[in-house]
Design a protein around this motif. Structure first.
Motif, short mmCIF file in Angstrom:
data_model
loop_
_atom_site.label_atom_id
_atom_site.label_comp_id
_atom_site.label_asym_id
_atom_site.label_seq_id
_atom_site.Cartn_x
_atom_site.Cartn_y
_atom_site.Cartn_z
N ASN A 131 0.83 -1.20 0.00
CA ASN A 131 0.00 0.00 0.00
C ASN A 131 0.87 1.25 0.00
OD1 ASN A 131 -2.43 -1.35 -0.02
ND2 ASN A 131 -2.59 -1.43 2.21
N PRO A 148 -6.97 1.23 -5.65
CA PRO A 148 -6.72 0.99 -4.23
C PRO A 148 -5.24 1.00 -3.87
CG PRO A 148 -8.38 -0.52 -5.07
CD PRO A 148 -7.82 0.20 -6.26
N GLY A 181 -1.83 6.55 -4.91
CA GLY A 181 -2.20 7.96 -4.91
C GLY A 181 -1.44 8.75 -5.96
N ASP A 217 -9.21 10.47 -7.21
CA ASP A 217 -10.52 9.99 -6.76
C ASP A 217 -10.44 8.67 -6.00
OD1 ASP A 217 -11.69 12.19 -7.90
OD2 ASP A 217 -12.41 11.15 -9.69
N GLY A 218 -9.24 8.12 -5.86
CA GLY A 218 -9.08 6.87 -5.11
C GLY A 218 -9.57 5.63 -5.83
N ARG A 219 -9.59 5.67 -7.17
CA ARG A 219 -10.10 4.53 -7.93
C ARG A 219 -9.09 3.40 -8.07
NH1 ARG A 219 -12.18 6.47 -13.43
NH2 ARG A 219 -12.53 4.23 -13.65
N ARG A 257 2.73 5.85 -4.97
CA ARG A 257 2.41 7.19 -5.48
C ARG A 257 2.96 7.32 -6.90
NH1 ARG A 257 5.36 10.52 -3.04
NH2 ARG A 257 4.11 12.42 -3.09
#
Length: 330
Positions: free
Chosen positions: A3, A29, A32, A25-27, A6
């Motif tokens: 996780n 997962p 960023g 928009d965080g599409r 970027r």
């Protein structure tokens, strides 16, 4: 995939804007937006403000200040080489928009740079992740069709795409921008070597809007094993066309055939507007696949070597448009 990845977006045009918004928009997962880079400072700032990130005018400064895990290059077709080679020199894994380049020299230079560096890099042949196309490819790879003998494929868009969405459409053609996807799908599914191409095209409608490029292009490609393909790319579908693209691929083999509709995909949603699974519907999966391969050191899902092969075919196609002759693929 770990996780907190970027991604730095290079180019604030049509695709750069779409992918920056997708990330913001965080599409995707766990992934960023690190920042936006564009030589047009006002354009970069506008997109950065809209997506809540930072704007930069140069790649080196952006990499130094954001330390991204990867970069997505969405500059115009003809100017991929400089940003790709700079990012590779800075040690940043690269996903570059298709086509890889508009000259064989640029394509081969980028591929050689990537091979020498050992860095993970891919071409964004995103239609490979389009579910109907992926299913068609599985049927071909599984031997269900036997020996593939022909391709018949089209990718067309409404006139609003070159006239309103793509500000540099006068600097490209429907072949570079659209047919490149079809050539890649044929390469991906058939793994055949193109040896010649004959192309025809027409001009006039877009020129009337001050856009000096082809309205449409047709191409017939002959492959080394005797198979062939017929391809169509058109940029003048009417504004009323209900989808943002008209994409279909038929593959015929000695034991079967498959046809994939990549446009409608069997789902429409009508509320205050009409929408359907368009190109960016599977963009999160495509970006995730790139980042996972980059992290694990796995094989690329769409290699620069494939990008070179498609560029060679596209260069020969444009020679054929000018000469009116069948042209050999280098």
């Amino acid at each position: 995939m770990t996780n907190g990845k970027r991604v730095l977006v290079i180019g604030a045009g049509t695709m750069g804007t779409a992918w920056a918004r997708m990330l913001a928009d965080g599409r995707v997962p766990g992934v960023g937006l690190a920042g936006v880079v564009d030589i047009d400072g006002a354009r970069a700032l506008e997109l950065a403000n809209a997506t809540g990130t930072r704007a930069f005018g140069d790649i080196a400064g952006a990499v130094r200040q954001t330390r991204p895990d990867a970069a997505y290059v969405a500059t115009p077709d003809a100017v991929h080489r400089a940003p790709v080679e700079e990012l590779v020199a800075l040690g940043v894994p690269v996903l570059v928009e298709k086509p890889l380049a508009t000259t064989v020299e640029d394509a081969e230079s980028m591929a050689a740079t990537v091979r020498t560096s050992g860095l993970h890099a891919e071409v964004n042949w995103m239609q490979r992740w389009n579910p109907p196309m992926a299913e068609a490819a599985r049927a071909v790879a599984g031997g269900e069709l036997g020996d593939v003998r022909l391709f018949n494929a089209r990718l067309n868009q409404p006139v609003t795409s070159p006239r309103e969405r793509l500000h540099w459409s006068g600097g490209t053609t429907p072949a570079w921008y659209l047919m490149s996807h079809l050539f890649d799908l044929a390469l991906w599914m058939g793994r055949k070597r193109a040896i010649s191409v004959y192309a025809l095209g027409g001009r006039g409608e877009l020129a009337g809007h001050g856009i000096e490029t082809y309205d449409w292009v047709h191409a017939i490609v002959r492959y080394a094993d005797g198979a062939d393909g017929v391809f169509e790319a058109c940029w003048i579908l009417p504004e009323s066309w209900p989808t943002s693209s008209d994409l279909a691929v038929r593959v015929v083999g000695t034991r079967g055939a498959v046809e994939a509709d990549g446009g409608r995909q069997g789902l429409s949603v009508a509320t205050d507007r009409y929408r359907f699974p368009a190109t960016l519907q599977w963009a999160p999966q495509r970006l995730t696949a790139f980042l996972r391969a980059a992290e694990a050191g796995g094989p690329p899902g769409a290699s620069f070597d494939d990008g070179v092969l498609v560029t060679r075919l596209l260069v020969a196609l444009h020679r054929s448009l000018e000469s009116g002759n069948v042209e050999r693929v280098e």
